[in-house]
Design an enzyme around this catalytic site. Sequence first.
Site, PDB file in Angstrom:
ATOM      1  N   GLY A 117     -16.363   4.312  -4.693  1.00 26.22           N
ATOM      2  CA  GLY A 117     -16.951   5.595  -4.825  1.00 26.22           C
ATOM      3  C   GLY A 117     -18.051   5.869  -6.134  1.00 26.22           C
ATOM      4  N   SER A 156      -7.050 -13.529   1.133  1.00 26.24           N
ATOM      5  CA  SER A 156      -7.683 -12.372   0.490  1.00 26.24           C
ATOM      6  C   SER A 156      -7.918 -12.756  -0.828  1.00 26.24           C
ATOM      7  CB  SER A 156      -6.833 -10.969   0.713  1.00 26.24           C
ATOM      8  OG  SER A 156      -7.626  -9.918   0.218  1.00 26.24           O
ATOM      9  N   TYR A 197       0.811  -1.152  -0.025  1.00 28.85           N
ATOM     10  CA  TYR A 197       0.095   0.056  -0.026  1.00 28.85           C
ATOM     11  C   TYR A 197       0.769   1.307  -0.149  1.00 28.85           C
ATOM     12  CZ  TYR A 197      -4.160  -2.608   0.820  1.00 28.85           C
ATOM     13  OH  TYR A 197      -5.275  -3.559   0.928  1.00 28.85           O
ATOM     14  N   LEU A 226     -18.408   0.410  -0.841  1.00 25.94           N
ATOM     15  CA  LEU A 226     -18.889   1.643  -1.461  1.00 25.94           C
ATOM     16  C   LEU A 226     -18.352   1.774  -2.795  1.00 25.94           C
ATOM     17  CD1 LEU A 226     -18.519   4.264   1.384  1.00 25.94           C
ATOM     18  CD2 LEU A 226     -20.325   2.817   1.122  1.00 25.94           C
ATOM     19  N   GLY A 227     -17.770   0.550  -3.361  1.00 29.74           N
ATOM     20  CA  GLY A 227     -17.624   0.510  -4.677  1.00 29.74           C
ATOM     21  C   GLY A 227     -16.754   1.401  -5.341  1.00 29.74           C
TER      22      GLY A 227
END
Length: 296
Positions: free
Chosen positions: A211, A154, A49, A208-209
């Site tokens: 945004g 993941s 990240y 939330l996709g």
Amino acid sequence: MSQPTFTFSDFIGGFWRIDAWNMSPQQRLALIEHYLELGVTCMDHADIYGIYQCETLFGEALTLKPSLRQQMQLISKCGIKPAFDGYDGRYVNHYDTSKAHIIKSVENSLTELTTDHLDVLLIHRPDPLMNADEIAAAFEQLHTQGKVSHFGVSNFTTSQFDLLQSRLNAPLITNQVEISPLTMQSLHDGVLDQCQQHRITPMAWSCLGGGEIFSANTPQALRIRNTLRDIAQQVGAQDISQVIYAWVRMHPSRPAPIIGSGNLERITSAVNSANIQLDRQQWFSIWQAAMGHSVP
């Protein structure tokens, strides 16, 4: 398979964008403290990240108040090697789930996060060259050395999960997968069924996709947005994001949504969505808007 012994907080703090929030170390510390005050004790990271910077920024903040480490659970991921402008001689994005890379990644994460152990380590993406025995050997070494307490995956399919689990003595404790009204594959491909079967808490990323639920003008996004607005009014939600979190958490596997915001008000709003209860018709109204058709 024995049941996992790790308990996730209902929501999880996500720090994959912390490098873009332009916060001072003191502001980052305040963000961490705000999460903890709200009962969000799990903090999600990954080695890559922020081009390997986000864990460093979190660790810098933690050094200002090291006692907070005892109040949180640190989660990190490894296995992806992006080709960042030729970084480390890489010329193509690839995966590396070799024992050597897993151990090296954990050592780096411990240094950057200023801690002596990770509470949870996840393999970030399924690797076509994944050698389950080699990953198991890495996990065993890290656990024996006290550097990682629990392990998970993941974005794994059910068969990939089962393959790795077959080589481990301890249960994998999570599968972190994308869940949102825009991405519902895990509701239908057996991944969440598997989590429920083994009483594993899935971690839900990008609820939330990214945004797009708020801004995209595709027919699907417009249907979803209109439906969410109607339901927000019905249940007294502050905004449609609260409805989305409530929708994700209503699944019987009880996914733990990752909140990827540095805005204290948005974080509070997300956590407060736990007070919103949808009924089945509201849940399926969102499913129908996402799928574009009714249930069979």
